[in-house]
Write an enzyme that holds these catalytic residues in place. Structure first.
Site, mmCIF file in Angstrom:
data_model
loop_
_atom_site.group_PDB
_atom_site.id
_atom_site.type_symbol
_atom_site.label_atom_id
_atom_site.label_comp_id
_atom_site.label_asym_id
_atom_site.label_seq_id
_atom_site.Cartn_x
_atom_site.Cartn_y
_atom_site.Cartn_z
ATOM 1 C CG ASN A 161 -3.761 5.669 -3.296
ATOM 2 O OD1 ASN A 161 -4.301 4.804 -3.944
ATOM 3 N ND2 ASN A 161 -2.768 5.397 -2.428
ATOM 4 C CE LYS B 267 -3.714 3.953 0.641
ATOM 5 N NZ LYS B 267 -3.025 3.658 1.687
ATOM 6 C CG HIS C 243 1.304 3.501 -2.246
ATOM 7 N ND1 HIS C 243 0.991 2.559 -1.319
ATOM 8 C CD2 HIS C 243 0.593 4.678 -1.839
ATOM 9 C CE1 HIS C 243 0.467 3.177 -0.317
ATOM 10 N NE2 HIS C 243 0.021 4.437 -0.736
ATOM 11 C CD GLU D 41 -1.043 0.800 0.815
ATOM 12 O OE1 GLU D 41 -1.905 0.702 -0.143
ATOM 13 O OE2 GLU D 41 -1.241 1.519 1.801
ATOM 14 C CD GLU E 18 1.833 8.338 0.035
ATOM 15 O OE1 GLU E 18 0.808 8.845 0.245
ATOM 16 O OE2 GLU E 18 1.837 7.223 -0.391
ATOM 17 N N GLY F 26 -2.068 5.291 6.830
ATOM 18 C CA GLY F 26 -3.227 4.486 7.356
ATOM 19 C C GLY F 26 -2.942 4.272 8.775
ATOM 20 C CB SER G 3 -2.386 10.020 8.945
ATOM 21 O OG SER G 3 -2.417 8.295 9.050
HETATM 22 P P1 PGA Z 1 -3.509 7.440 4.342
HETATM 23 O O1 PGA Z 1 -2.990 6.811 2.880
HETATM 24 O O2 PGA Z 1 -3.932 8.966 4.055
HETATM 25 O O3 PGA Z 1 -4.797 6.559 4.474
HETATM 26 O O4 PGA Z 1 -2.626 7.349 5.460
HETATM 27 C C1 PGA Z 1 -2.032 7.571 2.206
HETATM 28 C C2 PGA Z 1 -1.638 6.869 1.014
HETATM 29 O O5 PGA Z 1 -1.210 5.876 1.322
HETATM 30 O O6 PGA Z 1 -1.411 7.382 0.050
#
Ligand code: PGA
Length: 252
Positions: free
Chosen positions: A11, A13, A96, A98, A168, A174, A214
């Site tokens: 992903n 982003k 997601h 976000e 998630e 992140g 992560s």
């Molecule tokens: P990350 O993000 O691996 O940077 O923690 C995962 C995601 O938001 O899908």
């Protein structure tokens, strides 16, 4: 029963320009060639045409990071399933955290998107997960079950057997703070149990459930070996060839 095919889904982003995306995928092709995992890159809309072209003849599949549920109309700034399908998109990431937090995406919207994606012949990757507060309050299971139950409303058993769900935990996204293998497994098992309740165990054994938050080159192998975890939705580490390559080839 053997486990489902492991998926390594990136992903990106809001990262990489169209040119950078094409360069990255051209190099990823060799790394991904012959991999046992299904390889997916979730790229910004504007990168899709170039990435689909660059991925031609490889085992890399392409995901979009959002879509609108209507086929067309007065929705300034939105993109439809038909538009994505025509470009050669295979998967669409929806729900997601976000998008839920910054763009007001609700469970009902996610349900409409899931239906539209399936109707158009693509596969939704439906995200869910709790905040740190919810985990501390002990409502992780209720919260995730609620999110997924609404996301799946009205979907057929056959459709649910094809979808991908990504668990998630928001506190792990992140932050470099990965859920332990046991924490991730526990919630993925709860999701699979919910699907079994709603659609029966034949379906729940087919649905792929990913962990995200992560995931990196050193923790992927153990996470993906858990019985109910069928791969990862990978943010930060999917932007680096070396790290994402190791995640794809986590079994080596
Ligand atoms: P990350 O993000 O691996 O940077 O923690 C995962 C995601 O938001 O899908």
């Amino acid at each position: 029963m053997s486990k489902r095919v492991i998926m390594a889904a990136g992903n990106w982003k809001m990262n990489k320009t169209p040119k950078e995306a094409v360069e990255f995928v051209s190099q990823l092709k060799d790394i991904a060639a012959g991999a046992e995992s299904e390889v997916v890159v979730g790229v910004p809309f504007v990168c899709i045409p170039g990435v689909v072209e660059a991925a031609k003849g490889s085992n890399i599949k392409v995901a979009a990071q959002n879509v609108h549920w209507e086929a067309s109309g007065a929705y300034t700034g939105e993109v439809s399933c038909g538009m994505l399908k025509e470009l050669g998109v295979n998967y669409v990431i929806i729900g997601h955290s976000e998008r839920r937090e910054y763009f007001g995406e609700t469970n009902e919207m996610i349900n409409k998107k899931a239906k539209a994606i399936l109707e158009s012949g693509m596969i939704p990757i439906i995200c869910c997960g709790e905040t740190l507060t919810q985990r501390e309050q002990g409502v992780t299971s209720e919260h995730v079950r609620y999110q997924i139950k609404i996301a799946l409303l009205g979907l057929s058993a056959e459709e649910v057997s094809r979808i991908v769900i990504a668990y998630e935990p928001i506190w792990a996204i992140g932050t470099g703070k990965t859920a332990t293998n046991e924490q991730a497994e526990e919630v993925c098992a709860i999701i699979r149990q919910l699907i079994a309740e709603l659609y029966g165990s034949d379906v729940s054994e087919k649905t792929r459930i990913l962990y995200g938050g992560s995931v990196n080159a050193s923790n992927a192998k153990e996470l993906f070996a858990m019985p109910n975890i069928d791969g990862g939705l990978v943010g930060g580490a999917s932007l680096k060839l070396d790290a994402f390559g190791k995640i794809i080839r986590h079994y080596e």
